[in-house]
Design an enzyme around this catalytic site. Structure first.
Site, PDB file in Angstrom:
ATOM      1  N   HIS A   1       0.849  -1.215   0.000  1.00  0.00           N
ATOM      2  CA  HIS A   1       0.000   0.000   0.000  1.00  0.00           C
ATOM      3  C   HIS A   1       0.872   1.249   0.000  1.00  0.00           C
ATOM      4  O   HIS A   1       1.479   1.609   1.009  1.00  0.00           O
ATOM      5  CB  HIS A   1      -0.909   0.003   1.224  1.00  0.00           C
TER       6      HIS A   1
ATOM      7  N   HIS B   1       1.218   5.346  -2.178  1.00  0.00           N
ATOM      8  CA  HIS B   1       0.689   6.311  -3.154  1.00  0.00           C
ATOM      9  C   HIS B   1       1.885   6.948  -3.857  1.00  0.00           C
ATOM     10  O   HIS B   1       2.454   7.922  -3.358  1.00  0.00           O
ATOM     11  CB  HIS B   1      -0.148   7.385  -2.454  1.00  0.00           C
TER      12      HIS B   1
ATOM     13  N   GLN C   1      -9.860   9.571  -4.870  1.00  0.00           N
ATOM     14  CA  GLN C   1      -9.499  10.267  -3.622  1.00  0.00           C
ATOM     15  C   GLN C   1     -10.600  11.196  -3.098  1.00  0.00           C
ATOM     16  O   GLN C   1     -10.800  11.321  -1.891  1.00  0.00           O
ATOM     17  CB  GLN C   1      -8.215  11.094  -3.863  1.00  0.00           C
TER      18      GLN C   1
ATOM     19  N   HIS D   1      -9.886   2.011   0.389  1.00  0.00           N
ATOM     20  CA  HIS D   1      -9.549   2.739   1.619  1.00  0.00           C
ATOM     21  C   HIS D   1     -10.820   2.750   2.460  1.00  0.00           C
ATOM     22  O   HIS D   1     -11.772   3.461   2.140  1.00  0.00           O
ATOM     23  CB  HIS D   1      -9.120   4.175   1.302  1.00  0.00           C
TER      24      HIS D   1
ATOM     25  N   GLU E   1     -11.027   4.805   7.272  1.00  0.00           N
ATOM     26  CA  GLU E   1      -9.775   5.386   7.769  1.00  0.00           C
ATOM     27  C   GLU E   1     -10.102   6.641   8.585  1.00  0.00           C
ATOM     28  O   GLU E   1      -9.736   7.760   8.238  1.00  0.00           O
ATOM     29  CB  GLU E   1      -8.815   5.721   6.620  1.00  0.00           C
TER      30      GLU E   1
ATOM     31  N   ASP F   1       2.259   3.351   2.959  1.00  0.00           N
ATOM     32  CA  ASP F   1       1.213   4.287   2.547  1.00  0.00           C
ATOM     33  C   ASP F   1       1.783   5.531   1.881  1.00  0.00           C
ATOM     34  O   ASP F   1       1.459   5.833   0.741  1.00  0.00           O
ATOM     35  CB  ASP F   1       0.331   4.671   3.744  1.00  0.00           C
TER      36      ASP F   1
HETATM   37 FE   FE2 Z   1      -3.654   5.031   1.336  1.00  0.00          FE
END
Ligand code: FE2
Length: 423
Positions: free
Chosen positions: A64, A66, A159, A217, A220, A316
């Protein structure tokens, strides 16, 4: 003297899945395949490396990250609150300036940083909420550019929410048409709970339609009423997507009351959902509205693992609006999981190592091509460590990285000289 029959021979290796007293073995590599593993192989090779009893492991798996936002910390401003939501606001500003060259340069720099530390399999999310899909295009080109030394999965990630803006749903589907490996969502950031539920259903529909992986996701937040994981569980139970489904973060699971959490755990056991925790970032991102006691903001890693569910760990973010630190070192993530999830028993420490290797490989659905075994592709790493515990405790240096049958990286461990006795 037998003729050279292998391209690489690693001498005196300590295999990770064997006890410390086991005999050291040689590993022979030819044509991107592990050809032999046995003590004192008699053949020779073009390149022989004496591993000297150090640990040989399958490569690290970053399940995971980005890559599209990596290496942008402070652009255009620092995240002062340290929250997820300020991070999203800052990224919304930064992504107005994205160019293909910008995305590709930062992604490749980050992938090299990862590979240098033994990561050869990466799942990256990419924001597909911006109208030009510049980040997506950049990562699809990077996936191709690095394929000879790194396996990169690109997951389409809305996102700003699938329903957060009118075009987002179409952009997500376009990303799959352009070749993203998987589809994601962010149900806790949709405008209403109902739209969050709808978004999870939409992700499963798209995955079925395009035959892609899922990585959402999910939850979170610290909100104990954020309960989209149960929606994922229901969709997983009713679909045939099996181990292709992953729930990332699920930090709210750490805030649920036990009565609900126990019920949910039983539902999850009926699925093959993979879980990814990102303890380095979530220990800083979550709990920001708490005074004291302050929550840890990490999902129930130990309990999920204890119930036999597949859990892996990720970084992440590497220097981005959500997490300004980060080194891409998977042993850092594993070590943080040991601490935050209180997994300090020896089997638990070993499990945290497995969460950045074999469990990560399972999350990425790599099983057939992953592992230090005869007949598998020749991807492996050599660590300056004696076992998994030692590797995590000392954040051991990855000495050699063999990728697709070739030596890709070599690193010398730091060397300390003691001068105190000379005084
Ligand atoms: Fe993430």
């Amino acid at each position: 003297m037998p003729s050279s029959s292998f391209s690489i021979l690693l001498r005196r290796c300590r295999l990770i899945n064997q006890p410390g007293s086991a005999e050291l073995v040689d590993i022979a590599i030819q044509d991107n395949q592990i050809r032999a593993i046995a003590p004192q192989l008699r053949q020779t090779a073009d390149q022989e490396i004496d591993v000297d009893g150090q640990l040989v492991s399958p490569p690290f798996v970053e399940s995971h990250i980005h890559l599209d936002s990596a290496l942008t910390a402070g652009q255009p401003r620092w995240n002062q609150s340290g929250t997820l939501f300020e991070g999203i606001e800052i990224w919304r500003e930064r992504k107005q300036d994205l160019t293909l060259e910008d995305v590709k340069a930062r992604a490749i720099a980050t992938l090299k940083l990862q590979a240098s530390q033994g990561v050869l399999f990466v799942r990256s999310h990419v924001d597909v909420s911006e109208p030009g899909l510049t980040a997506l295009q950049g990562l699809l080109e990077v996936r191709q550019a690095v394929k000879d030394w790194m396996t990169l999965q690109v997951m389409a990630f809305p996102q700003d929410g699938i329903y957060g803006a009118p075009k987002n749903e179409a952009l997500l589907e376009e990303a799959l048409e352009r070749g993203a490996d998987g589809v994601g969502g962010i149900p806790h950031y949709e405008l209403t709970r109902e739209e969050g539920v709808r978004s999870v259903h939409r992700v499963f529909e798209l995955a079925a339609k395009y035959n892609r992986l899922i990585d959402v996701h999910c939850d979170e937040v610290d909100d104990d009423q954020s309960r989209f994981l149960e929606v994922m569980a229901a969709c997983a139970i009713r679909s045939d997507l099996g181990s292709g489904v992953t729930a990332s973060h699920t930090t709210a699971f750490g805030s649920y009351d036990n009565a609900y959490a126990f019920k949910l755990m039983a539902f999850l056991e009926r699925t093959q959902i993979n879980f990814i925790a990102n303890p380095l970032i979530n220990i800083t991102l979550q709990g920001r509205t708490d005074t004291y006691p302050k929550r840890r903001g990490v999902t129930r890693v130990k309990e999920l693992w204890g119930h036999g569910l597949n859990v892996s760990l990720g970084n992440d973010c590497i220097q981005d609006p959500w997490y300004s630190l980060g080194t891409a070192n998977m042993l850092e993530a594993a070590a943080m999981a040991v601490h935050v999830c209180q997994m300090t028993g020896m089997d638990e420490i070993n499990a945290c190592y497995d969460m950045v290797t074999i469990h990560g490989a399972k999350t990425l659905n790599l099983q057939d091509d992953y592992g230090v075994e005869v007949g598998k592709p020749a991807n492996l790493i050599v660590l300056d460590a004696s076992d998994r515990y030692d590797a995590i405790r000392r954040r051991a240096t990855v000495r050699y990285v063999i990728s697709q049958g070739q030596l890709l990286v070599q690193t010398e461990p730091p060397k300390t000289q003691w001068h105190g006795d000379e005084r």
